[in-house]
Structure formats: structure tokens, C-alpha cells
Enzyme design. Sequence first.
Site, mmCIF file in Angstrom:
data_model
loop_
_atom_site.group_PDB
_atom_site.id
_atom_site.type_symbol
_atom_site.label_atom_id
_atom_site.label_comp_id
_atom_site.label_asym_id
_atom_site.label_seq_id
_atom_site.Cartn_x
_atom_site.Cartn_y
_atom_site.Cartn_z
ATOM 1 N N TYR A 121 48.327 30.146 4.800
ATOM 2 C CA TYR A 121 48.026 31.551 4.545
ATOM 3 C C TYR A 121 46.767 32.040 5.246
ATOM 4 O O TYR A 121 46.724 33.163 5.708
ATOM 5 C CB TYR A 121 47.892 31.816 3.033
ATOM 6 C CG TYR A 121 49.231 31.725 2.328
ATOM 7 C CD1 TYR A 121 50.120 32.782 2.330
ATOM 8 C CD2 TYR A 121 49.619 30.547 1.688
ATOM 9 C CE1 TYR A 121 51.366 32.705 1.715
ATOM 10 C CE2 TYR A 121 50.861 30.447 1.075
ATOM 11 C CZ TYR A 121 51.727 31.524 1.094
ATOM 12 O OH TYR A 121 52.961 31.434 0.493
ATOM 13 N N ASN B 53 51.971 24.651 3.847
ATOM 14 C CA ASN B 53 51.905 26.064 3.477
ATOM 15 C C ASN B 53 50.686 26.622 4.198
ATOM 16 O O ASN B 53 49.615 26.000 4.161
ATOM 17 C CB ASN B 53 51.679 26.243 1.972
ATOM 18 C CG ASN B 53 52.870 25.781 1.133
ATOM 19 O OD1 ASN B 53 53.858 25.269 1.651
ATOM 20 N ND2 ASN B 53 52.758 25.957 -0.180
ATOM 21 N N GLU C 244 51.450 22.338 -3.368
ATOM 22 C CA GLU C 244 50.023 22.637 -3.355
ATOM 23 C C GLU C 244 49.231 21.906 -4.439
ATOM 24 O O GLU C 244 48.594 22.530 -5.289
ATOM 25 C CB GLU C 244 49.803 24.149 -3.461
ATOM 26 C CG GLU C 244 50.445 24.910 -2.328
ATOM 27 C CD GLU C 244 50.020 26.386 -2.253
ATOM 28 O OE1 GLU C 244 49.398 26.878 -3.205
ATOM 29 O OE2 GLU C 244 50.306 27.029 -1.231
ATOM 30 N N ARG D 99 64.178 27.014 -0.155
ATOM 31 C CA ARG D 99 63.282 26.155 -0.924
ATOM 32 C C ARG D 99 63.090 26.763 -2.314
ATOM 33 O O ARG D 99 62.675 27.916 -2.430
ATOM 34 C CB ARG D 99 61.929 26.030 -0.189
ATOM 35 C CG ARG D 99 60.917 25.250 -0.968
ATOM 36 C CD ARG D 99 59.625 24.973 -0.192
ATOM 37 N NE ARG D 99 58.728 24.301 -1.095
ATOM 38 C CZ ARG D 99 57.510 24.719 -1.416
ATOM 39 N NH1 ARG D 99 56.983 25.786 -0.843
ATOM 40 N NH2 ARG D 99 56.789 24.057 -2.294
ATOM 41 N N GLU E 133 55.728 27.268 3.435
ATOM 42 C CA GLU E 133 55.426 28.641 3.018
ATOM 43 C C GLU E 133 54.525 29.303 4.051
ATOM 44 O O GLU E 133 53.632 28.654 4.608
ATOM 45 C CB GLU E 133 54.637 28.701 1.692
ATOM 46 C CG GLU E 133 55.417 28.412 0.466
ATOM 47 C CD GLU E 133 54.553 28.519 -0.802
ATOM 48 O OE1 GLU E 133 53.572 29.288 -0.826
ATOM 49 O OE2 GLU E 133 54.893 27.805 -1.762
ATOM 50 N N HIS F 61 56.342 22.794 -9.106
ATOM 51 C CA HIS F 61 55.607 23.960 -8.614
ATOM 52 C C HIS F 61 54.871 24.556 -9.815
ATOM 53 O O HIS F 61 55.143 25.665 -10.256
ATOM 54 C CB HIS F 61 56.572 24.962 -7.966
ATOM 55 C CG HIS F 61 55.938 25.935 -7.012
ATOM 56 N ND1 HIS F 61 56.386 26.127 -5.724
ATOM 57 C CD2 HIS F 61 54.887 26.776 -7.151
ATOM 58 C CE1 HIS F 61 55.649 27.052 -5.119
ATOM 59 N NE2 HIS F 61 54.727 27.468 -5.977
HETATM 60 C C1 FCB Z 1 51.116 29.887 -2.678
HETATM 61 C C2 FCB Z 1 52.017 29.433 -3.803
HETATM 62 C C3 FCB Z 1 53.183 30.349 -4.031
HETATM 63 C C4 FCB Z 1 52.780 31.799 -3.917
HETATM 64 C C5 FCB Z 1 52.047 32.036 -2.613
HETATM 65 C C6 FCB Z 1 51.646 33.475 -2.380
HETATM 66 O O1 FCB Z 1 49.844 29.367 -2.832
HETATM 67 O O2 FCB Z 1 52.521 28.146 -3.529
HETATM 68 O O3 FCB Z 1 53.726 30.038 -5.282
HETATM 69 O O4 FCB Z 1 52.041 32.166 -5.001
HETATM 70 O O5 FCB Z 1 50.891 31.251 -2.609
#
Ligand code: FCB
Length: 493
Positions: free
Chosen positions: A341, A339, A213, A124, A399, A168
Site C-alpha cells: 500500500y 500486500n 499481515e 482470494r 493485495e 485474516h
Molecule cells: C490491509 C488488510 C485488508 C484491508 C486493506 C485496506 O491491510 O489486509 O483487510 O483492510 O488493508
Amino acid sequence: MNRRKFLGVSAAGCAATLFSKTRLNALTSAVKQEFQPDYLPFAPGVPPEPYQFPVSFLWGAATAAYQVEGAWKADGKGESIWDRFSHTVGKIKGAATGDVANDSYHRYREDIALAKQLNLASYRFSISWPRIQATGSGPANQRGLDYYKRVLDELHSANIRPLVTMYHWDLPQTLEDKGGWPNRDTAGYFADYADVLVKSLGDRVNAWCIFNEPNIFTWLGYGTGIHAPGRTDWDAFMKATHAVSLAQGHAFRAIKAATPKAEATSAITMADCIPRTNSEADKAATGRYEAFRNYWFLDPALKGEYPRALASDQLLQSMGVRAGDMEITKVPLDYLGINYYQRSVCFAADANGPIQADTQEGDQGPKTENGWEVWPEGFYNLLTKINGVYKPKAIEITENGCAYNDVPDEKGYVPDDRRIAFFRGYLGALGKAHKEGIPIRAYSAWSLMDNYEWAEGYSQRFGLVFVDFRTLKRTVKESGKWYAQLAATGKLS
Ligand code: FCB
């Protein structure tokens, strides 16, 4: 890892959390709150069940143009809001810029060879809008298009599927000067840009990711000002979200018109949202936060409306929503791009404009080096929930990853065992969700290689491949070797 190193790293991690506001942490209050753990189901450190992913599962990794390409003025590229922002004193840690970054613009062959070496089936990456249209409109810059054609051809000859992000975060500065995303004309410019991309590159691309995002770049770019273009205006932030939803609708139609078989979505960074306490106020705040964080850009596409937990008539009016707009935003995205995290522990607060909610990190799991909690069960919970809400045909994890700043040792190995532990945990959660029938078909690790981490400059390393930012030498980390093995066999053990 020996204990000394662990303590050193933890102290660095703590310092980073206390003194440098990470992007998402910056959205949270610094107040340390009491935490009600009665709903927490997961003991960190429990090894995941072994799992065999199917052969068809796509293992990949992701990058983004501004974070890796460098060559910020090459071949007719225009200025982006990130060029402008990173060149502004005081905006970025260490005054770092993406002017050179990983120089992938010139080293893309080497980077794709690394992806091949890691056995990746999918890569990607994003296209820089100002490389294609220097000022955000008008005829396409052929040299910019040719660059991406070369990248795509290289990927195809390596037998790696390209997953191409149209946006992006690097808006042409000229469009920002005309009002940026809060100006709904930007949606029209984006439609033209998307049309150029699909007509010139569509023969080489079957999977598009329209926005990366949108919930983060509108918020941090126009609300908190932590990211480019650095504006702090809640009204502009909400207007921007609507222009982006319109743009998403236009781009989806442009893709289908030119290449009906291609699939398209956007990548939304989602959080497992939980209330900090059982109070009605915190529960309602969680609903508002979740409405923005997880659903704000999907509901207008998939349901043709904004999530009711947040979207009052007054808010919609202030966003400039007009009659007929929701027919433009409504498009059947082919799959969900997620994505992931963190989980977000939510509470009521006079914060974040209309959201009126704030969040803090979960504080039960260990922290990565940028202070994000490691809590794989949150990933599983989020996937289960989203699958129930949208019942998608397919999900791709666009992600997921972690920042640990391990460096090569004297023998040239990068022993990043904490990253391996992180992936084991999160992929265990993914395997559990997959086993239960959630239609997840791909996973992109963030990131293929260490890179420019936005306002944090080069201070956070997310890569499977280490990059020495002085020499630009790439070294596959131990986690990269581990991931290569997984990608070859699909076997998580
Ligand atoms: C996400 C972003 C990516 C990178 C990661 C750690 O929010 O999409 O570009 O910065 O975090």
C-alpha cells in the site's frame, strides 16, 4: 472529474488525515518533518509504459471474512475478537460492526458472479476460524465447513482459482480469553485448525495463504490497541509475533502432510522503507522498521532466524523463544505473498516498543481518500529489493488498492477515475518489475467490493464494485470495467 469535486474530495481527504487516525497512519507521528528528497526517482503522474502481461498471469481480487460475510452468529459460528471489539463502544468509527457487512455469507453466489463478470482468474478470500471451531478448539462445525465448500464449488464452476487465507484477523474470542496470540498455546490451536481445514477442504484448494499481515494484526492488536483485541502491551505484541511464526510453521507442515502438491505462504504487508534524513540514527531506525515490517515473518520461515537488525538476545528471550523453536518456524514457503500500500519514511523515535522507530507518509505524491500517498515507484523499489533478498521462485501480489469514496451518479455509473489512475500507476510499476524478470505471477486487487474497513467502519471504499450498505446492492464501478478489460487481455495501456 471536475475541479470542484476534486477540491471537495481533497479537503475531505485532508480532514480524514488530520482528524481520524487511519490504521497505519496511527503508527506514525503527527509531527510534520522536513523531507530530504534527494533519493526520489519518480515524478507522479508520468504515464506508465504500456505492458503486455503473459496469458498465464492471474488477475484477481481479494476480500476477507469479517469484512464481507456478516452473518456473525449464523449456523453455529462463535464470537470472534472482531465481533467483541466492534461491539465495544468507542472502538470503531460510526460504531459500525461487521454483523451484516456485505452479507456475502448469503450472497456469495452473486459475489462470485461479479468476479466472473470482471473476468477474474483468481479470488482470494478468508475462512472465519470461529465458523469452523466456535471456541477455537475441538470438533469442527460441519455447517461452517459446508459453507466454505459451497463457496469453493461455486468458484471452481466459474473457473476461478480460490486463494484461501486461513487467518485474516478474526481469532475466536475464547482463545483471546485464554491469552490470545501472546500465549504460545494459540500456535497449537492454530495447528489443529489448519489440520481441520486441509483435511476437509484440501481437495478443493491448491493455494493457501496461512496468515494475512501478521506484522499488522500483532502490532495493532496487541501493541497500539487500534485493532482487536485492543491490547496495549509491547511485550505481549512481541510474544504474539513468535507464536504466529510457530503457528505458520505448523500450518505449513499440516498443508504439506495432507496435500503435498498444494502451495502455501502468508501475505505480508510490505513497505518501501526509506530514511527521512541521511543521519545515522534515521538510517538505523529504517533498518529496524524494515526488519519488522518486511522480514519479521519471512526470515524465521525461510532462514530459520529473526532479522538481526532488530532481534537482540534480550528481545528473543522476552518473546519466549525456546531451543528448537526456529526449527519449527523454518519452512520453505512456496511463494511470497506481498500486500503493498505505501512507502514508509522512517526516523528514530521512542515509539513502537522495541522497534524504536516511527514513520510518516511520503508527502510528495497525491493522497488517496484515507490519506495514503500514491507513489507507484515505491512498489517497484520494494519488489526489486525483496526479489534480491529472498530470490523467490514466485511472487503473488495478494493485495494492492486504494480508498476513494465515489458514489453512483444519477445514471448509476460510479466514475472512479482516480482509482483507474491508481491502478495504472501501480500496475505500470508491476509490469516494469515483471519485464525485468521478477517472477510475479498474480495480482489481487483490494478489494473485489467495498466493505468493512476495520476500525474505520464503512468510511473507506476500496472496491472495484460499489456496495450500498443500506440496500446491499452491488454496482460495478468504472474501475471494475477497466480492470475486467485488463484481466481479459493482460494488456496495460
Ligand atoms: C490491509 C488488510 C485488508 C484491508 C486493506 C485496506 O491491510 O489486509 O483487510 O483492510 O488493508
